[in-house]
Design an enzyme around this catalytic site. Sequence first.
Site, short mmCIF file in Angstrom:
data_model
loop_
_atom_site.label_atom_id
_atom_site.label_comp_id
_atom_site.label_asym_id
_atom_site.label_seq_id
_atom_site.Cartn_x
_atom_site.Cartn_y
_atom_site.Cartn_z
N ASP A 105 1.44 -23.90 75.53
CA ASP A 105 0.47 -24.91 75.96
C ASP A 105 -0.58 -25.27 74.92
OD1 ASP A 105 -1.35 -22.72 76.08
OD2 ASP A 105 -2.44 -23.76 77.68
N GLU A 106 -0.34 -24.86 73.69
CA GLU A 106 -1.41 -25.00 72.71
C GLU A 106 -0.87 -25.36 71.35
OE1 GLU A 106 -3.39 -21.23 72.49
OE2 GLU A 106 -4.57 -21.83 70.75
#
Length: 386
Positions: A105-106
């Site tokens: 998610d990053e």
Amino acid sequence: MREQLILHIDMDAFYAAVEMRDDPRLKDKALVIGALPSERGVVATCNYKARKYGIRSAMNIKEAYNRCPGAVYMHPNFTKYRKVSAELYRIWSDYSDCIERISLDEAYLDVSEKLADFGEAMELARQIQSRTLRELRLGCSVGVGYSLMSAKLSSEEKKPLGLFGIRNRQELQELIIDRPVSVLHGVGRRTEAKLHSLGIHTVRDIYTFEANLLQIFKKQGEYIVRMAKGLDERQVLPYDENGAKSIGREHTFQEDVIDIDYLKDSLLLLSHEVAQKLQKKQKRAKTVSLKVSYANMHTITRAKSGRACERTSEIYKIASKLLDNIEHGAIRLIGVSVSNFDEEGFVQLSLSDLQEKREEESEDAAIEKRLEDLLIKNSHTLPKKV
Ligand code: DCP
Ligand code: MG
């Protein structure tokens, strides 16, 4: 070095947000993803409503339950999150060719080449945020910075659905001066504890005790002081096997591995493959990165830059130290990559480099012996193919 323009994107309450999106009944509930209260285990993440009760990632699930027995508790669904993650990267990679995946998610995006100034980067951050929300119905926070650390701090600053920027070193220093030392890149739990034992708690304390720090922590102290002053020269490293900017190899284990010796042997074989590729391309690399995904899919990368290296033992030693310094636990994937290439074949070594080199030679011999054993006996389960 030219000023960089970096974006850091981080999804808000990622696993929880995906589950809430897919099941409208969860919308107004406190939601905890991880172990169930009847099991042993921890919280992977929780939505912002659950955070109001003080629940956090990595907290024991029993404690989470005591804090909020009324929350909904769910197991994570990694297959689903991986699929969503691929969709996220598809959107984000429209905005930069230089993108570093940090976890599901990053990511960091280097937009220095495409954009003229900081204002444009802020505008792009807004666009990426609204497109992610519109197309995937998921919220993210985007930080804009002149360096990796400032971009990451920016994305954390206004979560959720945050947009924030730090233009330069002065702005960064003003923001962090009274914050705990753990805001700095490179200050993990162990270093934080050591700093505390010396009475150093905030970034301001680092400025005050700079001389002591340098004396006690030597190179690491230098790094911490540089970070505290906003001097972060790390670059976005696209972790891409075929990318021109890095060469890497990673391996997913059939079963999660805890045994550190086994992990180190894997790292040695991976380092060997990376070294072979490097030599084929006649390159030397100044940065070595380690990537680790834990059994719960949480992924971290750690990198160290220094003298240009090309041999297996050089890469392995750095990667192995990085491995020693991360949190130990059940590991699903391990990877090593090198970047920051030094195109000039010949580098003048200083006297102290030569001394260091000599001291390293016996250690190198032991590493090479181990590698030979692994390769000859084929006693390790990494696939042979590069
Ligand atoms: N994760 C995990 N264990 C941890 C930390 C994280 O399993 N100790 C997982 C669950 C998260 C995902 O990784 O959803 C992303 O981690 P983040 O730290 O970005 O946390 P969130 O996205 O959940 O929340 P935030 O809004 O604070 O970014
Ligand atoms: Mg997140």
